[in-house]
Design a protein around this motif. Structure first.
Motif, PDB file in Angstrom:
ATOM      1  N   LYS A 176      -3.415   7.639   5.568  1.00 13.05           N
ATOM      2  CA  LYS A 176      -2.165   8.126   4.966  1.00 13.05           C
ATOM      3  C   LYS A 176      -1.999   9.623   5.219  1.00 13.05           C
ATOM      4  CE  LYS A 176      -0.206   9.184   0.473  1.00 13.05           C
ATOM      5  NZ  LYS A 176      -0.450   9.195  -0.988  1.00 13.05           N
ATOM      6  N   GLU A 233     -14.222   7.603  -3.865  1.00 11.88           N
ATOM      7  CA  GLU A 233     -12.901   7.479  -4.481  1.00 11.88           C
ATOM      8  C   GLU A 233     -13.107   7.214  -5.973  1.00 11.88           C
ATOM      9  OE1 GLU A 233      -9.312   7.736  -5.403  1.00 11.88           O
ATOM     10  OE2 GLU A 233      -9.679   7.882  -3.244  1.00 11.88           O
ATOM     11  N   SER A 240       0.836  -1.191   0.000  1.00 14.53           N
ATOM     12  CA  SER A 240       0.000   0.000   0.000  1.00 14.53           C
ATOM     13  C   SER A 240       0.874   1.245   0.000  1.00 14.53           C
ATOM     14  CB  SER A 240      -0.905   0.006   1.232  1.00 14.53           C
ATOM     15  OG  SER A 240      -0.134   0.100   2.407  1.00 14.53           O
ATOM     16  N   ARG A 241       0.285   2.383  -0.412  1.00 14.09           N
ATOM     17  CA  ARG A 241       1.037   3.625  -0.462  1.00 14.09           C
ATOM     18  C   ARG A 241       1.488   4.069   0.922  1.00 14.09           C
ATOM     19  NH1 ARG A 241      -3.287   6.960  -3.740  1.00 14.09           N
ATOM     20  NH2 ARG A 241      -4.600   5.510  -2.602  1.00 14.09           N
ATOM     21  N   GLU A 287     -11.196   2.030   1.057  1.00 19.59           N
ATOM     22  CA  GLU A 287     -10.183   2.794   0.328  1.00 19.59           C
ATOM     23  C   GLU A 287     -10.101   4.228   0.819  1.00 19.59           C
ATOM     24  OE1 GLU A 287      -7.091   3.393  -2.299  1.00 19.59           O
ATOM     25  OE2 GLU A 287      -8.095   1.532  -1.712  1.00 19.59           O
ATOM     26  N   GLU A 313     -10.431  13.066  -4.513  1.00 18.62           N
ATOM     27  CA  GLU A 313      -9.351  13.750  -5.237  1.00 18.62           C
ATOM     28  C   GLU A 313      -9.368  15.243  -4.923  1.00 18.62           C
ATOM     29  OE1 GLU A 313      -9.595  12.963  -9.365  1.00 18.62           O
ATOM     30  OE2 GLU A 313      -8.875  10.885  -9.198  1.00 18.62           O
ATOM     31  N   GLU A 318      -6.890   6.113   2.654  1.00 19.21           N
ATOM     32  CA  GLU A 318      -6.345   7.388   2.198  1.00 19.21           C
ATOM     33  C   GLU A 318      -6.304   8.403   3.328  1.00 19.21           C
ATOM     34  OE1 GLU A 318      -4.547   9.955  -0.382  1.00 19.21           O
ATOM     35  OE2 GLU A 318      -5.034   7.844  -0.705  1.00 19.21           O
ATOM     36  N   ARG A 340      -8.265  15.774  -1.238  1.00 17.97           N
ATOM     37  CA  ARG A 340      -6.802  15.702  -1.081  1.00 17.97           C
ATOM     38  C   ARG A 340      -6.144  16.987  -1.546  1.00 17.97           C
ATOM     39  NH1 ARG A 340      -7.476  10.159  -2.745  1.00 17.97           N
ATOM     40  NH2 ARG A 340      -7.255  10.816  -4.911  1.00 17.97           N
TER      41      ARG A 340
END
Length: 320
Positions: A204, A182, A50-51, A197, A158, A201, A161
């Motif tokens: 993160k 997402e 994963s990121r 998901e 998006e 995010e 973020r």
């Protein structure tokens, strides 16, 4: 070369099946499977990390004795009840999930807490359910209309973020997780894959940018957070906001807390001007008790670190 693969995932627990099932063999829920399509690349069989793990993972194992760790700093709010439930204040960079029935007062609680923090910190309130004018009207009723808190009515992750990168806030509120979308996923909004998901995010963002994120989640009829059960394992703290629609009192209790003791409770009372703290719950529970009444006894219950007095009543009658 990529090929498309179809699978079915349970919305309640995240169980994956190659075919549609009426009942989930893992959690026993009925009619919870939804169709998902994935592109599988045949040229590589190695799992991709994963990121978040790719960004924070260590290159090699290290000895525990050589790791430098300092006690986390806490941000104290004006709500002593919330500070108690969180274990002594808010930990910067943590991800906190607040669950409860629709209309119980989750958004009101967050609006009051974040309005107080906005005097010293930069706060971004993201709402996928209400417009900015609706939030403003509710804030005016609570006497919070002049708060410098930033409002952002959006559900596209998006855009969220990008807004977080531009604003660089200290606190972010997501209201609610079931409305976030997402765009890279084909599944519907509020599905298990979308919720998972979006939460990954947000984790993160919280860990890499040291931004404290509060996520509001609705509770299903079964009493669990809507979405996969894995959602509760991904966050740092899980709080439940509970109460009866026929009564004004609300209880906030922690189910999971990586930075403090679980099972702590805080009590609030819903009034016209918002949620007010109840610093002495025992007085509320014993308010209607008659002194020296027959068949009545006062007992002590320990909830977390807080002792609470309650009354037990019994009806007695002479036997033959």
């Amino acid at each position: 070369m990529a090929r498309s693969r179809t699978q079915y995932k349970c919305r309640s627990c995240g169980y994956i099946s190659a075919s549609y099932l009426g009942r989930c063999p893992n959690c026993g829920a009925w009619n919870q499977f939804e169709k998902e399509s994935q592109e599988v690349r045949q040229t590589s069989t190695k799992a991709t990390p994963s990121r978040l793990m790719a960004s924070v993972g260590a290159k090699e194992a290290v000895k525990m004795s050589s790791v430098k760790a300092e006690k986390e700093e806490r941000v104290m709010t004006k709500s002593s009840e919330l500070n108690r439930v969180l274990g002594g204040g808010i930990v910067p960079g943590s991800l906190v999930l607040i669950g409860g029935d629709p209309g119980i007062g989750k958004s009101t609680l967050m609006l009051q807490i974040m309005s107080d923090l906005a005097d010293k910190y930069k706060v971004l309130y993201v709402s996928g359910e209400e417009s900015a004018s609706q939030i403003k009207l509710r804030a005016d009723r609570l006497g919070l209309g002049q708060s410098p808190m930033l409002l952002y009515p959006e559900s596209n992750m998006e855009h969220i973020r990008d807004q977080i990168d531009d604003v660089k806030p200290d606190f972010v509120v997501i209201d609610s997780i079931q409305t976030m979308n997402e765009p890279s996923l084909d599944s519907m909004v509020g599905s298990a894959s979308q919720v998972r998901e979006v939460t990954a995010e947000l984790m993160k963002i919280a860990k890499l940018d040291q931004i404290t994120v509060f996520v509001i989640g609705h509770v299903t009829k079964e009493g669990s957070i809507a979405g996969p059960k894995i959602l509760e394992h991904m966050v740092d703290t899980v709080l439940y906001f509970e109460g009866d629609e026929h009564h004004a009192y609300r209880i906030l209790h922690s189910v999971k807390n990586r930075f403090g003791a679980a099972n702590e409770i805080g009590m609030f009372e819903m009034k016209n001007e918002g949620l007010a703290e109840v610093t002495n719950p025992s007085a509320v529970f014993l308010d209607e008790r008659l002194p020296d009444s027959t068949g009545s006894a006062v007992v002590v219950s320990l909830e977390g670190t807080r002792p609470i007095l309650g009354e037990i009543q019994a009806l007695v009658t002479p036997t033959a």
